[in-house]
Design a protein around this motif. Structure first.
Motif, PDB file in Angstrom:
ATOM      1  N   HIS A 115      -1.996   7.197  -4.081  1.00  0.00           N
ATOM      2  CA  HIS A 115      -2.873   7.792  -3.076  1.00  0.00           C
ATOM      3  C   HIS A 115      -3.257   6.705  -2.076  1.00  0.00           C
ATOM      4  O   HIS A 115      -3.070   5.522  -2.333  1.00  0.00           O
ATOM      5  CB  HIS A 115      -4.127   8.373  -3.746  1.00  0.00           C
ATOM      6  CG  HIS A 115      -3.808   9.450  -4.739  1.00  0.00           C
ATOM      7  ND1 HIS A 115      -3.530  10.740  -4.366  1.00  0.00           N
ATOM      8  CD2 HIS A 115      -3.700   9.422  -6.099  1.00  0.00           C
ATOM      9  CE1 HIS A 115      -3.273  11.458  -5.436  1.00  0.00           C
ATOM     10  NE2 HIS A 115      -3.364  10.681  -6.503  1.00  0.00           N
ATOM     11  N   ALA A 116      -3.820   7.123  -0.958  1.00  0.00           N
ATOM     12  CA  ALA A 116      -4.275   6.154   0.043  1.00  0.00           C
ATOM     13  C   ALA A 116      -5.252   5.185  -0.614  1.00  0.00           C
ATOM     14  O   ALA A 116      -6.124   5.592  -1.364  1.00  0.00           O
ATOM     15  CB  ALA A 116      -4.936   6.880   1.200  1.00  0.00           C
ATOM     16  N   GLY A 117      -5.066   3.911  -0.387  1.00  0.00           N
ATOM     17  CA  GLY A 117      -5.945   2.904  -0.994  1.00  0.00           C
ATOM     18  C   GLY A 117      -5.373   2.277  -2.253  1.00  0.00           C
ATOM     19  O   GLY A 117      -5.795   1.197  -2.654  1.00  0.00           O
ATOM     20  N   ASP A 118      -4.408   2.944  -2.910  1.00  0.00           N
ATOM     21  CA  ASP A 118      -3.774   2.356  -4.100  1.00  0.00           C
ATOM     22  C   ASP A 118      -2.898   1.182  -3.677  1.00  0.00           C
ATOM     23  O   ASP A 118      -2.249   1.226  -2.633  1.00  0.00           O
ATOM     24  CB  ASP A 118      -2.910   3.388  -4.839  1.00  0.00           C
ATOM     25  CG  ASP A 118      -3.736   4.451  -5.533  1.00  0.00           C
ATOM     26  OD1 ASP A 118      -4.965   4.293  -5.603  1.00  0.00           O
ATOM     27  OD2 ASP A 118      -3.128   5.430  -6.004  1.00  0.00           O
ATOM     28  N   LYS A 119      -2.871   0.154  -4.484  1.00  0.00           N
ATOM     29  CA  LYS A 119      -2.079  -1.045  -4.181  1.00  0.00           C
ATOM     30  C   LYS A 119      -1.185  -1.382  -5.368  1.00  0.00           C
ATOM     31  O   LYS A 119      -1.498  -1.088  -6.512  1.00  0.00           O
ATOM     32  CB  LYS A 119      -3.004  -2.244  -3.913  1.00  0.00           C
ATOM     33  CG  LYS A 119      -3.975  -2.047  -2.786  1.00  0.00           C
ATOM     34  CD  LYS A 119      -3.409  -2.568  -1.510  1.00  0.00           C
ATOM     35  CE  LYS A 119      -4.485  -2.549  -0.432  1.00  0.00           C
ATOM     36  NZ  LYS A 119      -4.004  -2.079   0.815  1.00  0.00           N
ATOM     37  N   SER A 121       0.855  -1.178   0.000  1.00  0.00           N
ATOM     38  CA  SER A 121       0.000   0.000   0.000  1.00  0.00           C
ATOM     39  C   SER A 121       0.893   1.231   0.000  1.00  0.00           C
ATOM     40  O   SER A 121       2.118   1.120   0.045  1.00  0.00           O
ATOM     41  CB  SER A 121      -0.909  -0.004   1.224  1.00  0.00           C
ATOM     42  OG  SER A 121      -0.136   0.088   2.402  1.00  0.00           O
TER      43      SER A 121
END
Length: 188
Positions: free
Chosen positions: A56-60, A4
């Motif tokens: 960004h937050a949540g991207d993997k 993450s």
């Protein structure tokens, strides 16, 4: 394993859309307004291109299936360089384009590190210092023993490096393969 945004750092190997990359630059950005994000520069193991990507937050992103094997360089057949795994005696062929600049430092029998992605060879790395014999260079001149002047020398692999005037044809020298420069005479 999936990475993450918080797991990313310089030097980490990641996989995006089936292509393995290495993070070469990392910057965590916290703007005054909005959510924090990470901006990275990533270098492809397949073609060497460097891309800029924002997470960004949540991207993997995934962990690539990379394996490094030490293999012996056997010979060049004109289109492909042939390598052998010295433990299993399995042979693989890597195209001259994929070998690239490394080819000018490789001698038959030399051990190199071959990088595999999902079982397919995608690149190789030669040792940083190699010992090669000078096959052609100009003769030295009287008084040229300590000068900083250099002359070109063709090595047994076909590579050309600049060497001091006092080094002669037939001698074995150490060469830095990263910079392509003469280091010193080899003690043989």
């Amino acid at each position: 394993m999936a990475y993450s945004m918080g797991d990313l750092k310089k030097g980490l190997k990641i996989e995006l859309e089936g292509v393995p990359y290495k993070i070469v630059e990392y910057q965590h950005v916290k703007p005054g307004k909005g959510a924090a994000f990470v901006r990275v520069k990533i270098k492809s193991y397949i073609d060497g291109r460097v891309l800029e990507k924002t997470f960004h937050a949540g991207d993997k992103c995934e962990t690539p299936n990379l394996e490094d094997k030490q293999m012996q360089y056997l010979y060049d057949d004109g289109e492909f360089c042939q390598f052998m795994d010295t433990t299993t005696y399995e042979q693989i062929a890597i195209s001259d384009e994929e070998v690239g600049e490394n080819k000018k430092w490789m001698l038959d029998g030399m051990m190199v590190d071959v990088l595999f992605h999902n079982g397919k060879a995608i690149g190789l790395e030669v040792p940083q210092v190699v010992e090669l014999k000078i096959v052609e260079t100009a003769p030295n001149f009287r008084g040229d023993t300590q000068g900083s002047n250099k002359k070109p020398a063709t090595l047994e692999t076909g590579a050309v490096v600049q060497i001091p005037f006092h080094v002669l044809e037939g001698e074995v020298i150490r060469v830095d393969t990263v910079r392509g420069e003469y280091i010193e005479r080899a003690n043989k």
